[in-house]
Design an enzyme around this catalytic site. Structure first.
Site, mmCIF file in Angstrom:
data_model
loop_
_atom_site.group_PDB
_atom_site.id
_atom_site.type_symbol
_atom_site.label_atom_id
_atom_site.label_comp_id
_atom_site.label_asym_id
_atom_site.label_seq_id
_atom_site.Cartn_x
_atom_site.Cartn_y
_atom_site.Cartn_z
ATOM 1 N N LYS A 46 0.861 -1.182 0.000
ATOM 2 C CA LYS A 46 0.000 0.000 0.000
ATOM 3 C C LYS A 46 0.892 1.225 0.000
ATOM 4 O O LYS A 46 1.687 1.437 0.914
ATOM 5 C CB LYS A 46 -0.893 -0.014 1.235
ATOM 6 C CG LYS A 46 -1.742 1.240 1.352
ATOM 7 C CD LYS A 46 -2.788 1.117 2.415
ATOM 8 C CE LYS A 46 -3.530 2.430 2.574
ATOM 9 N NZ LYS A 46 -4.558 2.341 3.610
ATOM 10 N N LYS A 77 -2.099 -1.530 -3.958
ATOM 11 C CA LYS A 77 -3.001 -0.385 -3.895
ATOM 12 C C LYS A 77 -2.208 0.893 -3.972
ATOM 13 O O LYS A 77 -1.206 0.991 -3.277
ATOM 14 C CB LYS A 77 -3.726 -0.473 -2.543
ATOM 15 C CG LYS A 77 -4.618 0.657 -2.193
ATOM 16 C CD LYS A 77 -5.159 0.456 -0.800
ATOM 17 C CE LYS A 77 -5.946 1.687 -0.422
ATOM 18 N NZ LYS A 77 -6.285 1.712 0.964
ATOM 19 N N GLU A 130 7.362 -6.813 0.901
ATOM 20 C CA GLU A 130 6.161 -6.715 1.746
ATOM 21 C C GLU A 130 5.210 -7.894 1.492
ATOM 22 O O GLU A 130 4.680 -8.493 2.422
ATOM 23 C CB GLU A 130 5.406 -5.405 1.456
ATOM 24 C CG GLU A 130 6.048 -4.152 2.019
ATOM 25 C CD GLU A 130 5.808 -3.973 3.513
ATOM 26 O OE1 GLU A 130 5.121 -4.807 4.143
ATOM 27 O OE2 GLU A 130 6.325 -2.990 4.064
ATOM 28 N N SER A 168 -10.182 5.531 -4.504
ATOM 29 C CA SER A 168 -11.135 6.636 -4.633
ATOM 30 C C SER A 168 -10.718 7.676 -5.670
ATOM 31 O O SER A 168 -11.547 8.161 -6.437
ATOM 32 C CB SER A 168 -11.342 7.298 -3.273
ATOM 33 O OG SER A 168 -10.104 7.735 -2.732
HETATM 34 C C1 PBG Z 1 -7.187 3.594 5.647
HETATM 35 C C2 PBG Z 1 -7.527 3.341 4.226
HETATM 36 C C3 PBG Z 1 -7.387 4.268 3.200
HETATM 37 C C4 PBG Z 1 -7.904 3.681 2.065
HETATM 38 C C5 PBG Z 1 -8.348 2.410 2.406
HETATM 39 N N1 PBG Z 1 -8.093 2.207 3.748
HETATM 40 C C6 PBG Z 1 -6.908 5.650 3.233
HETATM 41 C C7 PBG Z 1 -5.576 5.947 3.769
HETATM 42 O O1 PBG Z 1 -4.717 5.075 3.898
HETATM 43 O O2 PBG Z 1 -5.386 7.096 4.123
HETATM 44 C C8 PBG Z 1 -8.006 4.381 0.751
HETATM 45 C C9 PBG Z 1 -8.935 3.799 -0.224
HETATM 46 C C10 PBG Z 1 -9.341 4.717 -1.314
HETATM 47 O O3 PBG Z 1 -8.761 5.798 -1.538
HETATM 48 O O4 PBG Z 1 -10.293 4.356 -2.024
HETATM 49 N N2 PBG Z 1 -6.479 2.681 6.339
#
Ligand code: PBG
Length: 331
Positions: free
Chosen positions: A196, A255, A240, A281
């Site tokens: 991530k 992600k 990871e 998103s």
């Molecule tokens: C938080 C989390 C995030 C997303 C999924 N889980 C945001 C972040 O890490 O700040 C983002 C998903 C998206 O942008 O659709 N743990």
């Protein structure tokens, strides 16, 4: 050698193109992220994500039924809790009667076969908007892992099928796996958000949950770069993912999606578990905004992106378009 080989022969018409097509996308590839909120009869659109809503339990359950009917077999849940339930420990996250726990139960009661994967991270419960506990201006790893383990067990008790940690602390998969085993949840799986990245594409999600790192009177990190990965790195993603598989992850995730398809392919080649990709998103928002302006063809760009994500090596795609794309594919 030309003319023995004319590559265009296999592109002559749709019938032959479909016969030789290497990748196809179908509703069962999708997971649908959902934002749940307290209250009843609430359905409020996320301003930066047209067509995506924060919904109370009633609406959430209704939508889960629709998703199931369309062939979507998994949901990723994110809870939006009120400010007064937030603190630095995130303890509301493992409240057995908390919003997430209630939501998991309600979905499993209504659609028992739906795979329910609640998000595990402290940010929606943190007054600071961080995924972990803050001590002396830092996000501390091991106390956070203890909290995430409690959170995961409470999700399993509520009926979750998979635990989906998105926090990027070290060692959390091992701790969660052990916690699940010790409590008899041998069949509850773990989908790890393994690679991530610290990405600017999460902006609209943080609007949805009001979970962005906050201004604060105490010193806190201003962003998530001490735990989420540097987007310049590729080999680190493989490290990871391999660590998470060793620690007990059943599925690993990369992600965001589109900017990271090279990473998806490398991770796919490095591990022997299914790879999931989260089309996040900001990726959703870009397709919406550009197509609203008439600058791109919404459906064509969407199908191209979903197909590219699968072609790169994803077995599962988490996408806010799940319901829409499932309908589109049925046409
Ligand atoms: C938080 C989390 C995030 C997303 C999924 N889980 C945001 C972040 O890490 O700040 C983002 C998903 C998206 O942008 O659709 N743990």
């Amino acid at each position: 050698m030309f003319p023995l080989q004319r590559n265009r022969r296999l592109r002559t018409n749709e019938a032959i193109r479909s016969l030789v097509r290497e990748t196809s996308v179908s509703p069962q590839d999708f997971m649908c992220p959902m934002f749940v909120t307290e209250g009843k009869g609430i359905k409020s659109e996320v301003p930066s994500m047209p067509g995506v809503y924060r919904q109370s339990l009633d609406g959430t359950v209704k939508e889960v039924k629709e998703l199931w009917a369309l062939g979507v077999k998994a949901v990723n849940l994110y809870a939006k809790v009120s400010e007064d339930l937030k603190d630095n420990t995130g303890k509301e996250a493992w409240n057995k009667d908390g919003l997430m726990q209630q939501t998991i139960k309600a979905i499993k009661d209504a659609v028992p076969e739906m795979i329910v994967m609640p998000d595990v991270a402290l940010d929606p419960y943190s007054i600071y908007g961080h995924d972990g506990i803050i001590e002396n201006g830092q996000v501390v790893n091991d106390p956070t892992v203890d909290a995430l383990t409690k959170m995961s067990i409470s999700h399993a008790e509520a009926g979750a099928d998979f635990i989906a940690p998105s926090d990027m602390m070290d060692g959390r998969i091992l701790a969660i796996r052990k916690g699940l085993e010790e409590n008899g949840f041998h069949n509850v799986g773990i989908m790890s958000y393994s690679a991530k990245y610290a990405s600017a594409f999460y902006g609209p999600f943080r609007d949805a949950l009001d979970s962005a790192p906050k201004d604060s009177t105490v010193e806190i990190p201003k962003d998530k770069r001490t735990y989420q990965m540097d987007f310049a790195n590729r080999t680190e993603a493989i490290k990871e993912a391999i660590h998470d598989v060793e620690e007990g992850a059943d599925i690993v995730m990369v992600k965001p999606g589109l900017c990271y398809l090279d990473v998806v392919r490398e991770v796919k080649n490095a591990v022997n578990v299914p790879v999931a990709v989260y089309q996040v998103s900001g990726e959703y928002a870009m397709i919406k905004a550009a197509s609203e302006k008439g600058w791109i063809d919404h459906d064509a760009v969407l199908l191209e992106q979903l197909t590219a994500i699968k072609r790169a090596g994803a077995s599962i795609i988490s996408t806010y378009f799940a319901k829409y794309a499932a309908k589109l594919l049925q046409q």
